[in-house]
Design a protein around this motif. Structure first.
Motif, PDB file in Angstrom:
ATOM      1  N   ALA A 202       0.818  -1.210   0.000  1.00 29.72           N
ATOM      2  CA  ALA A 202       0.000   0.000   0.000  1.00 29.72           C
ATOM      3  C   ALA A 202       0.853   1.262   0.000  1.00 29.72           C
ATOM      4  O   ALA A 202       0.525   2.253  -0.658  1.00 29.72           O
ATOM      5  CB  ALA A 202      -0.936   0.005   1.204  1.00 29.72           C
ATOM      6  N   SER A 203       1.963   1.231   0.732  1.00 30.06           N
ATOM      7  CA  SER A 203       2.813   2.413   0.816  1.00 30.06           C
ATOM      8  C   SER A 203       3.488   2.713  -0.512  1.00 30.06           C
ATOM      9  O   SER A 203       3.809   3.870  -0.812  1.00 30.06           O
ATOM     10  CB  SER A 203       3.868   2.224   1.907  1.00 30.06           C
ATOM     11  OG  SER A 203       3.251   2.066   3.167  1.00 30.06           O
ATOM     12  N   CYS A 204       3.703   1.674  -1.319  1.00 32.59           N
ATOM     13  CA  CYS A 204       4.338   1.854  -2.625  1.00 32.59           C
ATOM     14  C   CYS A 204       3.327   2.207  -3.704  1.00 32.59           C
ATOM     15  O   CYS A 204       3.588   3.049  -4.568  1.00 32.59           O
ATOM     16  CB  CYS A 204       5.092   0.583  -3.012  1.00 32.59           C
ATOM     17  SG  CYS A 204       5.866   0.649  -4.632  1.00 32.59           S
ATOM     18  N   ALA A 289       6.696  -3.729  -5.061  1.00 31.77           N
ATOM     19  CA  ALA A 289       5.276  -3.761  -5.425  1.00 31.77           C
ATOM     20  C   ALA A 289       5.022  -3.291  -6.849  1.00 31.77           C
ATOM     21  O   ALA A 289       4.052  -3.716  -7.482  1.00 31.77           O
ATOM     22  CB  ALA A 289       4.470  -2.915  -4.451  1.00 31.77           C
ATOM     23  N   SER A 290       5.887  -2.425  -7.346  1.00 33.54           N
ATOM     24  CA  SER A 290       5.673  -1.840  -8.674  1.00 33.54           C
ATOM     25  C   SER A 290       6.535  -2.524  -9.725  1.00 33.54           C
ATOM     26  O   SER A 290       7.620  -3.046  -9.415  1.00 33.54           O
ATOM     27  CB  SER A 290       5.999  -0.341  -8.648  1.00 33.54           C
ATOM     28  OG  SER A 290       5.945   0.221  -9.938  1.00 33.54           O
ATOM     29  N   ASN A 291       6.089  -2.497 -10.968  1.00 31.42           N
ATOM     30  CA  ASN A 291       6.916  -2.988 -12.061  1.00 31.42           C
ATOM     31  C   ASN A 291       7.843  -1.913 -12.606  1.00 31.42           C
ATOM     32  O   ASN A 291       8.612  -2.157 -13.528  1.00 31.42           O
ATOM     33  CB  ASN A 291       6.041  -3.555 -13.185  1.00 31.42           C
ATOM     34  CG  ASN A 291       5.747  -5.030 -12.964  1.00 31.42           C
ATOM     35  OD1 ASN A 291       6.601  -5.775 -12.477  1.00 31.42           O
ATOM     36  ND2 ASN A 291       4.551  -5.449 -13.302  1.00 31.42           N
ATOM     37  N   ASN A 292       7.775  -0.731 -12.022  1.00 30.53           N
ATOM     38  CA  ASN A 292       8.750   0.317 -12.298  1.00 30.53           C
ATOM     39  C   ASN A 292       9.672   0.404 -11.082  1.00 30.53           C
ATOM     40  O   ASN A 292       9.265   0.851 -10.011  1.00 30.53           O
ATOM     41  CB  ASN A 292       8.050   1.649 -12.542  1.00 30.53           C
ATOM     42  CG  ASN A 292       9.022   2.769 -12.876  1.00 30.53           C
ATOM     43  OD1 ASN A 292      10.240   2.579 -12.837  1.00 30.53           O
ATOM     44  ND2 ASN A 292       8.495   3.932 -13.187  1.00 30.53           N
ATOM     45  N   ASP A 295       9.773   3.377  -8.779  1.00 28.88           N
ATOM     46  CA  ASP A 295       8.602   3.687  -7.957  1.00 28.88           C
ATOM     47  C   ASP A 295       8.597   2.946  -6.631  1.00 28.88           C
ATOM     48  O   ASP A 295       7.823   3.273  -5.733  1.00 28.88           O
ATOM     49  CB  ASP A 295       7.313   3.352  -8.713  1.00 28.88           C
ATOM     50  CG  ASP A 295       7.051   4.311  -9.866  1.00 28.88           C
ATOM     51  OD1 ASP A 295       7.606   5.416  -9.838  1.00 28.88           O
ATOM     52  OD2 ASP A 295       6.294   3.942 -10.774  1.00 28.88           O
ATOM     53  N   ASN A 296       9.438   1.932  -6.494  1.00 28.21           N
ATOM     54  CA  ASN A 296       9.463   1.156  -5.262  1.00 28.21           C
ATOM     55  C   ASN A 296      10.153   1.946  -4.153  1.00 28.21           C
ATOM     56  O   ASN A 296      11.134   2.653  -4.397  1.00 28.21           O
ATOM     57  CB  ASN A 296      10.156  -0.185  -5.490  1.00 28.21           C
ATOM     58  CG  ASN A 296       9.309  -1.104  -6.341  1.00 28.21           C
ATOM     59  OD1 ASN A 296       8.096  -1.173  -6.181  1.00 28.21           O
ATOM     60  ND2 ASN A 296       9.937  -1.807  -7.282  1.00 28.21           N
ATOM     61  N   ILE A 297       9.634   1.806  -2.960  1.00 28.55           N
ATOM     62  CA  ILE A 297      10.076   2.634  -1.836  1.00 28.55           C
ATOM     63  C   ILE A 297      10.023   1.801  -0.558  1.00 28.55           C
ATOM     64  O   ILE A 297       9.209   0.886  -0.433  1.00 28.55           O
ATOM     65  CB  ILE A 297       9.187   3.900  -1.741  1.00 28.55           C
ATOM     66  CG1 ILE A 297       9.761   4.914  -0.751  1.00 28.55           C
ATOM     67  CG2 ILE A 297       7.750   3.547  -1.382  1.00 28.55           C
ATOM     68  CD1 ILE A 297       9.131   6.297  -0.896  1.00 28.55           C
ATOM     69  N   LEU A 298      10.912   2.100   0.352  1.00 28.80           N
ATOM     70  CA  LEU A 298      10.986   1.359   1.608  1.00 28.80           C
ATOM     71  C   LEU A 298       9.925   1.841   2.589  1.00 28.80           C
ATOM     72  O   LEU A 298       9.782   3.048   2.811  1.00 28.80           O
ATOM     73  CB  LEU A 298      12.371   1.532   2.229  1.00 28.80           C
ATOM     74  CG  LEU A 298      12.591   0.914   3.617  1.00 28.80           C
ATOM     75  CD1 LEU A 298      12.428  -0.604   3.569  1.00 28.80           C
ATOM     76  CD2 LEU A 298      13.960   1.294   4.158  1.00 28.80           C
TER      77      LEU A 298
END
Length: 427
Positions: A202-204, A289-292, A295-298
């Protein structure tokens, strides 16, 4: 115990009396007494040592630190009795938001130690405010991180690569299954464990302000959480057949014994895992979570921060306590004791199991846990577990929206009233 609405109504009703809560803060030995009550009972040894060292090095201030069981209940009871401590150590979550809303915390904008706190954690704290509030009300101390723990030796033995996108994660899970190894243990018998991968996804996949945006009436969870819910369901294919039969302790034990390659949980689980197998070589990576990849974030929220109560009569003495806690050696000591992430800028040594997240931590590519915005009465954990057992995404999202309105009705009204009053440009 009073519910949140009843509790904070009581707080507001006695707001005029709160200024007498701490007394004069003086001890018989003429020292200024500062009382700190915190909720991190697992860190009691650390705080006992801090108390000893502070009192050994300060002639004019006596620090008293309490680490009670069920600290939030203890604190709320004391608040009602107008028996406030000077400083509270709490998380960056819904309770913190409520304390700001009830005007119970001191504005510490002039505290010189804030200049050393990482900007992203100050922003995370500010985002927790129900409505924009002038000032700074917490000093972030330690953060934690949630993602995916993995068996490093197992990965090296099989030549598995760390996934950087959602499709790569699913491909990895298929490769692990093909080797006859279980990709994940989950521990979903305990409802709270369901929230860890949920938070990461959800955060991503949503904006940090998604809960505020829902309160403003600008969107719904049915829209924002659809992909998140589907990911949670997909991951079940790579866990135990009866995923809800195993508790958190079961999952920690199974992962420690090499019965799965990965475990979707926070860094806080490592001591429990290591208690079963001290030699396990654990590392971690960000949930992709993302396919980019970009865009992924901790997912990293404020696990411990210090707030000074508004009625504290000895602000400068309280500031001196905070300065002591923020000394580099004390920050590092807490990190070593709790595998924590510092909210303070500096050259600190992270725990080895955070190596895979180090780049995100150092570059401040972090965002808060979504459940820090969820009221406990909503029981979001149980809603998610029920969904995973049922599998009906549309029904789950509708229930989530309905529960949100039910348990945030007063807040939604307050937020929308504020928005209506400040909708003119520049306000």
């Amino acid at each position: 115990m009073l519910g949140k609405k009843g509790f904070f109504s009581a707080i507001l009703a006695v707001a005029g009396l709160l200024l007498t809560g701490c007394g004069d803060g003086s001890a018989d030995n003429k020292k200024t007494v500062i009382e700190l009550v915190h909720y991190k009972q697992e860190a009691v040894d650390y705080f006992e040592e801090v108390e000893r060292q502070f009192n050994d090095t300060h002639d004019d201030i006596e620090l008293k630190i309490s680490s009670p069981n069920d600290a939030m209940t203890v604190l709320k009871t004391r608040f009602i009795r107008k028996d406030n401590p000077d400083i509270i150590g709490i998380g960056g979550d819904y309770d913190y938001s409520n304390f700001i809303d009830a005007d119970m915390l001191m504005d510490v904008s002039d505290f010189d130690g804030l200049k050393d706190i990482k900007e992203n954690y100050l922003e995370i704290n500010e985002n927790l405010e129900f409505i924009p509030t002038e000032g700074t009300y917490g000093v972030p101390y330690m953060a934690n991180a949630a993602g995916i723990l993995y068996n490093k030796d197992m990965f090296e033995e099989h030549g598995w690569q760390i996934p950087e996108t959602w499709d790569e994660l699913i491909a990895l899970c298929e490769d692990i299954k093909a080797e006859g190894i279980l990709p994940f243990y989950m521990g979903y018998k305990d409802t709270w464990t369901c929230i860890s991968p949920w938070n990461s996804a959800a955060s991503c996949l949503t904006e940090p302000t998604v809960c505020k945006d829902v309160n403003k009436g600008n969107t719904t969870f049915s829209k924002e959480y659809a992909t998140v819910a589907e990911q949670m369901k997909t991951l079940l294919e790579y866990g135990p057949k009866d995923f809800a039969a195993y508790s958190y302790n079961d999952a920690c034990t199974a992962f420690a014994r090499g019965e799965s390659a990965m475990f979707m949980i926070g860094s806080y689980a490592v001591p429990q895992i290591k208690s079963v197998n001290p030699d396990l070589n654990i590392d971690s990576f960000v949930y992709p979570a993302s396919n980019n990849k970009e865009d992924n974030i901790l997912t990293s929220g404020i696990d411990l921060q210090f707030c000074i109560m508004k009625d504290c009569p000895n602000k400068e003495a309280a500031y001196e306590v905070l300065r002591f806690l923020l000394e580099d050696e004390n920050v590092q000591a807490y990190m070593d004791d709790q595998n924590a992430i510092p909210c303070k800028e500096g050259s600190f040594q992270l725990a080895p199991m955070l190596d895979g997240m180090k780049e995100y931590i150092e570059e401040s590519k972090v965002t808060d846990f979504q459940d820090h915005f969820y009221p406990s009465e909503m029981a979001a954990n149980a809603l998610i577990q029920t969904y995973l057992l049922d599998g009906d995404t549309e029904k789950f999202l509708q229930k989530f929206d309905e529960a949100w309105v039910r348990y945030n009705r007063d807040l939604i009204e307050k937020v929308q009233k504020y928005e209506a009053e400040h909708e003119s440009e520049g306000e």
